[in-house]
Design an enzyme around this catalytic site. Structure first.
Site, PDB file in Angstrom:
ATOM      1  CG  HIS A  62      -1.924   1.060   1.246  1.00 16.48           C
ATOM      2  ND1 HIS A  62      -1.656   2.346   1.670  1.00 16.48           N
ATOM      3  CD2 HIS A  62      -3.216   1.042   0.852  1.00 16.48           C
ATOM      4  CE1 HIS A  62      -2.759   3.065   1.541  1.00 16.48           C
ATOM      5  NE2 HIS A  62      -3.719   2.311   1.045  1.00 16.48           N
ATOM      6  CG  ASP A 117      -8.213   3.878  -0.956  1.00 14.93           C
ATOM      7  OD1 ASP A 117      -7.910   3.351   0.130  1.00 14.93           O
ATOM      8  OD2 ASP A 117      -7.549   4.790  -1.472  1.00 14.93           O
TER       9      ASP A 117
END
Ligand code: MN
Length: 348
Positions: free
Chosen positions: A183, A309
């Site tokens: 990430h 997200d």
């Protein structure tokens, strides 16, 4: 929900952030003490310091692994979330504290999965400050808590995963058969200034610059030759990398031949071959049909999958756009459901 009138697939979102209150409290402590790097102060100074509606909503939802989150999922058509500790996770703390916090975070996430097994799967948090302990915690999280991968928030205080000191964590992930989700993080102090001064250090662009560079460092260092079965997941449709394939392949080859950089030695495959063998791509915030279709075309439809997200980019229309992707029904089911089931081992 898969209902008589709904789609013939479950929508599984695979880059969904959370943060237990203890993590947010420690972030507040760090901000108060002027700790962390510039990127942390920029990102969390905003989210924890702003009184505006959106950041307050984001922080509220990060801390929720129950009623509010599930109501948001229902409202947006999300059946299942693969949850992971938000960036920068525990990576900016000292070794002992980071190791203890990662363990606590995993216990919190495991409880949420036990409470709502149909709605949540979790990725493990680990503290890269102590790679041996991190490998042991990943093993505990997978074998005892049922987690299905590990989240790493890009750079570790300015260091990258091509540094062999971190490889025990990757070795553990490969051996356990679980993917590593790389990430983004805000760029380290050595890189952030020109991005920060223009307001570009975060999700708008700096995340992608830093994370894409990280992936190229990994490939160029031969990490996927050493761990050929390692599965790396990256968000935001690959942080721009699929678009750069011909130029990266050309100049990687040319630079290896020239011997121009000591760090860039010959590796077994072209960079793009690793993208097609070791990397999976989630949409996270890139619910844009032309880009999704392009990435499917150049890396393979079987390695592009859905992520929202949440709660950072929670857009009501995106599921409608992606439900209408111009692909056969079986490929739409793969995009939303079956690729995630295979990648993260979500079979019950
Ligand atoms: Mn994210």
């Amino acid at each position: 929900m898969t209902t008589p009138n709904g789609p013939a697939y479950r929508r599984i979102a695979t880059e969904e952030a959370f943060a237990p209150p203890e993590i947010l409290d420690r972030y507040r402590d760090l901000l108060r003490d002027g700790g962390g790097d510039r990127g942390f102060q920029s990102l969390w100074g905003f989210y924890l310091g702003s009184t505006a509606e959106r950041p307050r909503w984001v922080v509220d939802r990060l801390a929720d692994l129950g009623v509010k989150r599930i109501a948001d999922m229902d409202a947006h058509g999300i059946d299942h979330q693969v949850i992971s500790l938000t960036c920068p996770g525990t990576q900016l703390f000292g070794t002992a504290e980071a190791t203890a916090l990662a363990r606590h975070v995993n216990d919190v996430a495991a409880q949420a999965v036990r409470d709502h097994p149909e709605r949540f799967t979790a990725l493990a948090a680990v503290a890269l400050q102590d790679p041996t302990a991190a490998a042991a915690e990943l093993d505990r999280a997978v074998t005892q808590l049922g987690m299905r991968g590990v989240i790493l928030n890009s750079h570790m205080q300015g260091r990258y995963l091509d540094d062999r000191e971190f490889w025990p964590v990757l070795e553990a992930a490969e051996a356990l058969g679980v993917p590593v989700y790389l990430h983004p993080n805000t760029p380290p102090d050595s890189m952030i200034e020109p991005l920060y001064e223009a307001g570009l250090d975060g999700a708008i662009y700096g995340f992608a610059v830093e994370t894409a560079m990280h992936v190229l460092r990994i490939m160029s260092a031969g990490l996927f030759d050493h761990f050929p079965r390692l599965r790396l997941v990256i968000g935001h449709l690959g942080e721009g990398l699929p678009f750069w394939i011909p130029r990266i392949d050309f100049f990687h080859h040319a630079q290896v031949l020239s011997g121009r950089y000591p760090a860039m030695k010959a590796v077994e495959l072209r960079p793009s071959d690793y993208l097609r063998r070791n990397v999976w791509f989630t949409t996270s915030g890139m619910a844009w049909t032309p880009a999704v279709m392009f990435v499917r075309d150049v890396v393979g439809a079987d390695r592009v999958l859905y992520a929202m997200d949440y709660p950072y980019q929670c857009v009501a229309d995106e599921v409608r756009e992606l439900d209408a992707l111009p692909v056969p029904p079986s490929e739409l089911a793969a995009f939303y459901e079956t690729t995630a089931v295979e990648l993260f081992g979500l079979h019950h």
